[in-house]
Motif scaffolding. Structure first.
Motif, PDB file in Angstrom:
ATOM      1  N   GLN A 170      -4.609   8.647  -8.758  1.00  0.00           N
ATOM      2  CA  GLN A 170      -3.157   8.329 -10.091  1.00  0.00           C
ATOM      3  C   GLN A 170      -3.185  10.098 -10.637  1.00  0.00           C
ATOM      4  OE1 GLN A 170      -3.880   4.500 -11.754  1.00  0.00           O
ATOM      5  NE2 GLN A 170      -6.197   4.853 -11.468  1.00  0.00           N
ATOM      6  N   LEU A 214      -3.864  14.575  -5.803  1.00  0.00           N
ATOM      7  CA  LEU A 214      -2.579  13.891  -4.965  1.00  0.00           C
ATOM      8  C   LEU A 214      -1.929  15.825  -4.110  1.00  0.00           C
ATOM      9  CD1 LEU A 214      -1.494  11.133  -6.048  1.00  0.00           C
ATOM     10  CD2 LEU A 214      -3.005  11.191  -4.862  1.00  0.00           C
ATOM     11  N   LEU A 220       5.492   8.388  -8.336  1.00  0.00           N
ATOM     12  CA  LEU A 220       4.541   8.665  -7.400  1.00  0.00           C
ATOM     13  C   LEU A 220       4.046   7.135  -7.075  1.00  0.00           C
ATOM     14  CD1 LEU A 220       2.724  11.702  -7.683  1.00  0.00           C
ATOM     15  CD2 LEU A 220       4.161  11.244  -5.690  1.00  0.00           C
ATOM     16  N   ALA A 221       4.094   6.410  -6.148  1.00  0.00           N
ATOM     17  CA  ALA A 221       3.074   4.911  -5.820  1.00  0.00           C
ATOM     18  C   ALA A 221       1.792   5.148  -5.575  1.00  0.00           C
ATOM     19  CB  ALA A 221       3.584   4.159  -4.725  1.00  0.00           C
ATOM     20  N   TYR A 222       0.832   5.181  -6.964  1.00  0.00           N
ATOM     21  CA  TYR A 222      -0.264   4.927  -6.736  1.00  0.00           C
ATOM     22  C   TYR A 222      -0.315   3.993  -6.148  1.00  0.00           C
ATOM     23  CZ  TYR A 222       0.151   9.291 -10.225  1.00  0.00           C
ATOM     24  OH  TYR A 222       0.951   9.526 -10.893  1.00  0.00           O
ATOM     25  N   GLU A 235       8.200   4.959  -2.186  1.00  0.00           N
ATOM     26  CA  GLU A 235       7.960   3.926  -2.588  1.00  0.00           C
ATOM     27  C   GLU A 235       8.396   3.442  -3.962  1.00  0.00           C
ATOM     28  OE1 GLU A 235       6.410   0.839  -1.110  1.00  0.00           O
ATOM     29  OE2 GLU A 235       7.052   1.274   0.902  1.00  0.00           O
ATOM     30  N   TYR A 236       7.819   4.413  -4.772  1.00  0.00           N
ATOM     31  CA  TYR A 236       7.901   4.560  -6.369  1.00  0.00           C
ATOM     32  C   TYR A 236       9.478   4.061  -6.757  1.00  0.00           C
ATOM     33  CZ  TYR A 236       7.286   5.231 -10.894  1.00  0.00           C
ATOM     34  OH  TYR A 236       7.196   5.188 -12.881  1.00  0.00           O
ATOM     35  N   CYS A 244      -3.201  15.634  -0.190  1.00  0.00           N
ATOM     36  CA  CYS A 244      -2.689  14.161   0.238  1.00  0.00           C
ATOM     37  C   CYS A 244      -1.641  15.595   1.311  1.00  0.00           C
ATOM     38  CB  CYS A 244      -1.595  13.406   0.063  1.00  0.00           C
ATOM     39  SG  CYS A 244      -2.787  12.328  -0.668  1.00  0.00           S
ATOM     40  N   ILE A 265      -0.760   2.934  -3.283  1.00  0.00           N
ATOM     41  CA  ILE A 265      -1.005   3.178  -1.650  1.00  0.00           C
ATOM     42  C   ILE A 265      -2.727   3.259  -1.442  1.00  0.00           C
ATOM     43  CG2 ILE A 265       1.887   3.611  -1.761  1.00  0.00           C
ATOM     44  CD1 ILE A 265       0.739   6.396  -0.188  1.00  0.00           C
ATOM     45  N   LYS A 282       5.950   9.678   1.383  1.00  0.00           N
ATOM     46  CA  LYS A 282       6.234   8.105   0.637  1.00  0.00           C
ATOM     47  C   LYS A 282       5.548   7.766  -0.565  1.00  0.00           C
ATOM     48  CE  LYS A 282       3.170   4.418   2.919  1.00  0.00           C
ATOM     49  NZ  LYS A 282       2.166   3.967   4.287  1.00  0.00           N
ATOM     50  N   MET A 283       4.555   8.180  -0.903  1.00  0.00           N
ATOM     51  CA  MET A 283       4.097   7.854  -2.810  1.00  0.00           C
ATOM     52  C   MET A 283       6.224   7.670  -3.457  1.00  0.00           C
ATOM     53  SD  MET A 283       0.728   9.004  -2.573  1.00  0.00           S
ATOM     54  CE  MET A 283       0.518   8.208  -4.726  1.00  0.00           C
ATOM     55  N   LYS A 284       6.673   9.024  -3.203  1.00  0.00           N
ATOM     56  CA  LYS A 284       7.919   8.986  -4.147  1.00  0.00           C
ATOM     57  C   LYS A 284       8.724   7.488  -3.457  1.00  0.00           C
ATOM     58  CE  LYS A 284       7.415  13.758  -4.508  1.00  0.00           C
ATOM     59  NZ  LYS A 284       8.295  15.439  -4.437  1.00  0.00           N
TER      60      LYS A 284
END
Length: 159
Positions: free
Chosen positions: A70, A75, A100-102, A90-91, A79, A104, A86-88
């Motif tokens: 988080q 990250l 960022l979609a933490y 998804e968010y 990462c 996941i 992907k996190m961006k």
């Protein structure tokens, strides 16, 4: 007087070294492609692979139990660009905003329990690791592909 000069010189040297290690905000995180020393499955002996698996397990336990997934700084260092993107995505899909979609790295459900910990990390083939966890009382699992460049662990993929 000589001792004081040595202490001051030592502190100045330490300050210089620390400033050089911090980098700037515009620098991108190192990736596997940025480094020559990448550990891959076909280059490790059985003993080296066992030691690598142990280190990855400790890395994932620390990441999960301290909720480092988080933290943007963590990250960006650990990462791949694909995971960050992907996190961006998804968010943005969920909130129509930047972030960022933490989640996941967690379960996809909101629980009301208070248990939040990693249960196990199991090595699989080709540097994939399955980790199981409790996320606010809800059991979950993910698979991650982890490599090491120089001394930094990189999560290359997540499922």
């Amino acid at each position: 007087m000589k001792t004081r000069s040595k202490i001051i010189m030592g502190m100045m040297t330490l300050s210089f070294l620390m400033a050089g290690c911090q980098g700037s905000k515009n620098e991108s995180a190192p990736t596997a492609a940025d480094s020559v020393a990448v550990e891959r499955p076909d280059t490790l002996t059985a003993e080296e692979k066992a030691a690598f698996d142990k280190d990855v397990k400790e890395f994932l336990i620390d990441m999960y139990n301290r909720q480092l997934f988080q933290e943007d700084t963590f990250l960006n260092i650990h990462c791949s660009e694909a995971i960050i993107q992907k996190m961006k995505d998804e968010y943005a899909k969920k909130y129509k905003a930047d972030g960022l979609a933490y989640w996941i790295f967690r379960s996809d459900k909101d629980g009301d329990g208070d248990v939040y910990s990693l249960v196990s990390v199991r090595p699989e083939d080709d540097f994939w690791y399955k980790y199981t966890f409790y996320d606010n009382g809800i059991a979950g699992a993910h698979r991650v592909k982890v490599i090491k460049t120089d001394t930094i662990f990189h999560i290359e993929e997540i499922e």
